[in-house]
Structure formats: C-alpha cells, structure tokens
Write a protein that holds these residues in place. Structure first.
Motif, short mmCIF file in Angstrom:
data_model
loop_
_atom_site.label_atom_id
_atom_site.label_comp_id
_atom_site.label_asym_id
_atom_site.label_seq_id
_atom_site.Cartn_x
_atom_site.Cartn_y
_atom_site.Cartn_z
N LEU A 120 7.04 1.65 -5.38
CA LEU A 120 5.77 0.95 -5.26
C LEU A 120 5.88 0.08 -4.02
CD1 LEU A 120 5.17 -0.25 -8.94
CD2 LEU A 120 4.04 1.63 -7.76
N SER A 121 4.80 -0.04 -3.27
CA SER A 121 4.79 -0.85 -2.06
C SER A 121 3.64 -1.84 -2.15
CB SER A 121 4.61 0.05 -0.84
OG SER A 121 4.62 -0.72 0.34
N PHE A 122 3.95 -3.12 -1.94
CA PHE A 122 2.95 -4.17 -2.05
C PHE A 122 2.91 -5.00 -0.78
CE2 PHE A 122 4.65 -3.65 -6.42
CZ PHE A 122 3.51 -3.14 -7.01
N PRO A 123 1.71 -5.33 -0.29
CA PRO A 123 1.61 -6.23 0.86
C PRO A 123 1.74 -7.68 0.41
CG PRO A 123 -0.58 -5.53 0.17
CD PRO A 123 0.41 -4.82 -0.71
N THR A 124 2.29 -8.51 1.27
CA THR A 124 2.37 -9.94 1.00
C THR A 124 2.42 -10.70 2.32
OG1 THR A 124 3.65 -11.71 -0.05
CG2 THR A 124 4.90 -9.83 0.76
N THR A 125 1.79 -11.87 2.35
CA THR A 125 1.84 -12.70 3.55
C THR A 125 3.13 -13.51 3.62
OG1 THR A 125 0.60 -14.43 2.41
CG2 THR A 125 -0.67 -12.90 3.79
N ASN A 126 3.87 -13.57 2.53
CA ASN A 126 5.13 -14.31 2.51
C ASN A 126 6.20 -13.45 1.82
OD1 ASN A 126 7.29 -16.08 2.07
ND2 ASN A 126 5.91 -17.84 1.97
#
Length: 133
Positions: free
Chosen positions: A12-18
C-alpha cells in the motif's frame, strides 16, 4: 479471460506531507519495521510493504470511509492499543465497538489516514465465521 493464475497484494502506498511523523506513527503504534527512510519511506509489516510518499501539497480529504485495517489476536489487545493510542494523543474516530464481525476502533494517523484496529476473536460465528475462516 483469466490472465494471471495468481496475484498477491504487494504493498500500500500513502501520501503524506510529513514522512518522518507518519513513519514514527507506523513504527511506534503498529510495529512496522523501517527499511528505508528519506523522501519516501518503506516499511515492513508481517511481510507486507507500506510505502509513505512525500507530498508537497496538503493531502485532500480522504474519501469518507477510506481506511486500512490491522488485526490483533483478541479483545484485550484491541483495548490495550486503544488506550495506548489515546494516551499518545492519536486522533480517535471511535471508541471500541463490536459490529458482529468483531470488535474494533478507528483512529487517524498523521496526515489524516484512517486506521482500523480489530479482532475477529469475538465475531458472531454463525453469521460471519465462513467469511473469515
């Protein structure tokens, strides 16, 4: 027409700003192993890969019920994790509840990703057992 005889969910791949804060959440609360860290972070969880990708813009709101779930062995573990998350300041979406498919709760990882922690130890066997055998 069947093209592949067998496929296996790989990651699974998730975007995050931190990336660092989100990685710390996955490592501390879910027991993930950090394999590679940087702009993108690769985590391992029981042979499964989770990729955290750096996003330059704030993540738009996730679809209302979008989440991923992790399973623990029993109800005591669900309650123990709930307490640990609560004491750690994790944003909790629900308290522990049972919906006949087992007990669970929902919370939010940094960046807003919803996580479900559940057990199937207390499912209504006559109704759901055949689905989770």
């Amino acid at each position: 027409m069947k093209i592949h005889t067998e496929v296996k969910l790989n990651h699974l791949s998730f975007p995050t700003t931190n990336v660092a804060e989100t990685t710390a959440f996955f490592e501390k609360y879910l027991g993930c192993e950090v394999v590679a860290a940087g702009e993108t972070c690769l985590l391992k969880l029981n042979g499964f890969d989770i990729v955290l990708d750096h996003a330059t813009k704030e993540i738009p709101v996730w679809p209302e019920n979008f989440h991923f779930g992790v399973e623990v062995d029993n109800l005591d573990d669900v309650h123990a994790l709930y307490k640990t998350f609560l004491e750690g300041g994790v944003h909790m979406e629900t308290e522990v509840f049972n919906n006949s498919r087992g007990s669970r709760f929902f919370c939010r990882a940094p960046g807003g990703l919803m996580v479900e922690v559940n057990t199937r130890a207390d499912i209504q066997k006559d109704k759901w057992q055949k689905l989770f055998a």
